[in-house]
Scaffold this motif. Structure first.
Motif, PDB file in Angstrom:
ATOM      1  N   UNK A   7      -6.779  -2.891   2.888  1.00 56.23           N
ATOM      2  CA  UNK A   7      -7.108  -1.721   3.694  1.00 56.23           C
ATOM      3  C   UNK A   7      -7.172  -2.178   5.131  1.00 56.23           C
ATOM      4  N   UNK A   8      -6.477  -1.470   5.994  1.00 52.86           N
ATOM      5  CA  UNK A   8      -6.496  -1.856   7.394  1.00 52.86           C
ATOM      6  C   UNK A   8      -7.142  -0.741   8.211  1.00 52.86           C
ATOM      7  N   UNK A   9      -8.311  -1.034   8.749  1.00 54.51           N
ATOM      8  CA  UNK A   9      -9.019  -0.046   9.566  1.00 54.51           C
ATOM      9  C   UNK A   9      -8.769  -0.384  11.027  1.00 54.51           C
ATOM     10  N   UNK A  10      -8.182   0.557  11.759  1.00 56.11           N
ATOM     11  CA  UNK A  10      -7.748   0.263  13.121  1.00 56.11           C
ATOM     12  C   UNK A  10      -8.379   1.235  14.115  1.00 56.11           C
ATOM     13  N   UNK A  11      -9.157   0.696  15.033  1.00 54.27           N
ATOM     14  CA  UNK A  11      -9.772   1.485  16.111  1.00 54.27           C
ATOM     15  C   UNK A  11     -10.393   2.777  15.621  1.00 54.27           C
ATOM     16  N   UNK A  12     -11.192   2.668  14.596  1.00 56.05           N
ATOM     17  CA  UNK A  12     -11.788   3.861  14.002  1.00 56.05           C
ATOM     18  C   UNK A  12     -13.011   4.314  14.793  1.00 56.05           C
ATOM     19  N   UNK A  52     -13.212   5.663   3.897  1.00 60.23           N
ATOM     20  CA  UNK A  52     -12.084   5.081   3.173  1.00 60.23           C
ATOM     21  C   UNK A  52     -11.611   5.990   2.039  1.00 60.23           C
ATOM     22  N   UNK A  53     -12.505   6.833   1.491  1.00 57.04           N
ATOM     23  CA  UNK A  53     -12.013   7.823   0.522  1.00 57.04           C
ATOM     24  C   UNK A  53     -12.219   9.253   1.030  1.00 57.04           C
ATOM     25  N   UNK A  69      -5.257   2.422   7.128  1.00 58.44           N
ATOM     26  CA  UNK A  69      -3.963   2.321   6.452  1.00 58.44           C
ATOM     27  C   UNK A  69      -4.141   1.697   5.080  1.00 58.44           C
ATOM     28  N   UNK A  70      -3.713   2.449   4.068  1.00 60.73           N
ATOM     29  CA  UNK A  70      -3.687   1.946   2.696  1.00 60.73           C
ATOM     30  C   UNK A  70      -2.268   2.182   2.193  1.00 60.73           C
ATOM     31  N   UNK A  71      -1.625   1.146   1.677  1.00 65.31           N
ATOM     32  CA  UNK A  71      -0.235   1.255   1.212  1.00 65.31           C
ATOM     33  C   UNK A  71       0.665   1.882   2.282  1.00 65.31           C
ATOM     34  N   UNK A  72       0.553   1.401   3.484  1.00 66.99           N
ATOM     35  CA  UNK A  72       1.381   1.837   4.605  1.00 66.99           C
ATOM     36  C   UNK A  72       1.217   3.310   4.960  1.00 66.99           C
ATOM     37  N   UNK A  73       0.154   3.906   4.512  1.00 68.97           N
ATOM     38  CA  UNK A  73      -0.095   5.307   4.833  1.00 68.97           C
ATOM     39  C   UNK A  73      -1.395   5.412   5.609  1.00 68.97           C
ATOM     40  N   UNK A  74      -1.374   6.159   6.699  1.00 69.69           N
ATOM     41  CA  UNK A  74      -2.618   6.435   7.394  1.00 69.69           C
ATOM     42  C   UNK A  74      -3.327   7.578   6.686  1.00 69.69           C
ATOM     43  N   UNK A  75      -4.409   7.245   6.008  1.00 73.68           N
ATOM     44  CA  UNK A  75      -5.056   8.265   5.168  1.00 73.68           C
ATOM     45  C   UNK A  75      -5.894   9.236   5.978  1.00 73.68           C
ATOM     46  N   UNK A  84      -5.385  12.546  -4.648  1.00 72.20           N
ATOM     47  CA  UNK A  84      -4.734  11.311  -5.067  1.00 72.20           C
ATOM     48  C   UNK A  84      -5.436  10.100  -4.449  1.00 72.20           C
ATOM     49  N   UNK A  85      -5.856  10.264  -3.189  1.00 70.58           N
ATOM     50  CA  UNK A  85      -6.546   9.165  -2.507  1.00 70.58           C
ATOM     51  C   UNK A  85      -7.815   8.786  -3.265  1.00 70.58           C
ATOM     52  N   UNK A  86      -8.601   9.790  -3.634  1.00 73.04           N
ATOM     53  CA  UNK A  86      -9.884   9.496  -4.280  1.00 73.04           C
ATOM     54  C   UNK A  86      -9.692   8.976  -5.695  1.00 73.04           C
ATOM     55  N   UNK A  87      -8.559   9.291  -6.271  1.00 73.61           N
ATOM     56  CA  UNK A  87      -8.260   8.736  -7.589  1.00 73.61           C
ATOM     57  C   UNK A  87      -7.962   7.243  -7.445  1.00 73.61           C
TER      58      UNK A  87
END
Lengths: 254, 289
Positions: A7-12, A52-53, A69-75, A84-87
């Motif tokens: 998980x990549x958290x960027x400038x949150x 994150x969820x 970013x999780x799996x190259x997607x900005x959630x 789907x994210x929470x699953x």
């Protein structure tokens, strides 16, 4: 510190109305490890976890900036499929929140809402597997129709974890999962986390520093909405680089 | 010392009020029972409960409560069929979906609804709803079961909505969080988690709603047509237990068999509402556990 980022958290940045709760947080969460978030009450560690969820969506007036970013997607984008994210990113809460229904129904709930009910035998195998994973199968296999609220708190929390595992997530968020449990039960849950680490990326929020030291591989220290320091747990606890971290860990405040 | 004395006075007064309520209920029951027994001495209880005709002023009279119970049951069931789904859906909307400002407006509107006098509803039934039902179903009269069913459903709605809403709001937040955390949608959370968790409170609401409907007098007296015959359908004129007592009490000779028969009807009504309220209480307790 070298690891594969999950998980990549960027400038949150996160605002509750006017209140700036998370300030420019950057964090790379390592894959298949336990990452602990520690810090005094109100420092934003639970808030960060709930980003994150996207659980913060349930609160009115929350605004987020930056990227996760999780799996190259900005959630954090509006188009994200939150279901789907929470699953994929399961969550275990502070108080064991089993439903006031049978153990079986607690487990089947996830399968039902995601339309994954299979044949009877397949479902049964899945459920058995997950209960084995959390160490409940031998105790509960003959009483699956019992109301889940009649279990001990530790068993309830294990059931909550099993309920999450059943959906085959890759990431598990734990929000002070032991705060309602006694010390022995706490140790049992920590043991369980150590076993699960092989297969899941886990982020655990805790106000219990010993727990972070015992159960995690990496630790992030947060203070006033900022991530002050992040590193290998042993190093954070033995040789922190920031004075603030050291003061917190040695118990000068908190 | 003075304080202690004052406290004891207050305590005694409060205890007295509590016991007084119990005493009143028991006294009302005994009162009804005593006068009912005066009927059953000359007219068998078995005939009273089984006879299918209510002919109190024929010679000899027949006091058969079956058509009256059937009438009450028919309008009650009809009203419940309408107001339970509508009421629970409304409660769900107010508790879980409506935005804050709308919630406040809706809740106060429902209180207004509850405070409409039943005679006003009966009035609306006579001049508007009755003719509407008559024309829609091509009946000879609009004063029939169905007209009162609509009005009674309307009357029970506030009770059902406000108690169901309390039950829904009382569902712990953590259940909802758990459901959302597992990826449930809003609707799945409501349907599979919130509603079942509130079910005992909702059952209690339904029971109290039924109690309200079955005890209602003015509306049914005004719009059911008041025919004490076995109703074959809900589109026929009929008469309820309550309307019978209210309508005939003024015309009987005090102390006559007819007079006592009305008390017996009251006793049956009392037992029905008592059982309903008791059941509601059991459900509410179960919910609080």
């Amino acid at each position: 510190m070298s690891f594969e980022t999950r998980i990549s958290i960027e400038n949150l940045n996160l605002f509750y109305g006017e209140f700036h709760a998370l300030k420019n947080v950057c964090l790379q969460v390592p894959k298949n490890n336990v990452t602990a978030l520690i810090g005094p009450s109100g420092c934003g560690k639970s808030t960060l976890l709930r980003c994150i969820n996207r659980m913060n969506d349930l609160i009115d007036g929350v605004r987020m900036e930056g990227r996760i970013v999780i799996d190259e997607q900005n959630i954090l984008t509006p188009g994200t499929d939150v279901v789907a994210l929470r699953k994929n990113v399961g969550m275990v809460f502070q108080r064991p929140n089993v439903f006031d229904q049978s153990i079986l129904n607690n487990l089947k709930f996830g399968l039902r809402i995601h339309r994954q009910m299979r044949s009877k035998n397949e479902t049964k195998d899945l459920i058995q597997k997950c209960l084995e994973d959390v160490g409940l199968w031998d105790v509960l296999k003959d009483q699956l129709r019992k109301n889940a609220r009649e279990l001990s708190l530790e068993q309830q929390q294990r059931l909550c974890i099993a309920r999450v595992l059943l959906l085959k997530p890759e990431i598990i968020l734990l929000d002070e999962p032991c705060s309602a449990l006694d010390p022995i039960a706490t140790l049992h849950i920590e043991e369980l986390l150590r076993v699960l680490r092989e297969r899941y990326t886990m982020v655990i929020v805790t106000h219990n520093m010993q727990q972070a030291a015992r159960a995690s591989d990496y630790t992030g220290f947060m203070y006033m909405g900022q991530l002050v320091e992040f590193g290998v747990t042993r190093e954070i606890f033995t040789a922190p680089r920031q004075e603030l971290t050291e003061n917190y860990i040695t118990g000068h405040f908190g | 010392m003075r304080n202690k004395f004052g406290e004891r006075v207050i305590e005694t007064a409060i205890r007295f009020s509590g016991f007084a309520i119990i005493a009143f209920v028991i006294l009302i029951f005994l009162f009804l029972l005593k006068d009912s027994l005066s009927l059953f001495r000359v007219y068998s209880f078995k005939r009273f409960i089984l006879e299918q005709k209510w002919l109190p002023i024929s010679e000899p009279p027949t006091f058969g409560i079956v058509p009256l119970i059937t009438g009450s049951l028919l309008v009650t069931v009809g009203a419940i069929v309408i107001c339970v789904p509508v009421g629970v859906a409304t409660a769900l909307y107010i508790a879980e979906i409506a935005p804050g400002y709308l919630k406040t407006i809706l809740k106060s509107l429902i209180e207004v609804l509850a405070s409409i006098p039943s005679v006003v509803l009966g009035f609306i039934g006579i001049i508007w709803l009755g003719p509407f039902v008559k024309n829609t179903f091509h009946l000879s009269t609009g004063m029939c079961g169905l007209t009162s069913v609509f009005l009674l459903a309307f009357m029970a709605l506030p009770t059902i909505i406000s108690i169901s809403e309390d039950a829904l709001v009382g569902v712990p937040r953590m259940y909802k969080e758990a459901a959302y955390g597992l990826g449930a949608t809003h609707w799945q959370t409501l349907w599979r988690i919130v509603l079942p968790a509130a079910s005992s409170g909702i059952m209690a609401a339904v029971m109290l709603g039924i109690g309200r409907v079955i005890g209602e007098t003015m509306v049914v007296m005004m719009v059911t047509g008041n025919a004490p015959i076995m109703p074959k359908s809900i589109l026929q004129p009929l008469r309820t237990l309550t309307a019978t007592i209210a309508g005939e009490m003024g015309e009987t000779v005090s102390g006559s068999d007819h007079y006592y028969a009305l008390f017996a009807v009251g006793l049956i009504l009392f037992i029905i509402t008592f059982v309903l309220n008791f059941t509601a209480e059991v459900f509410l307790r179960k919910g609080r556990r």
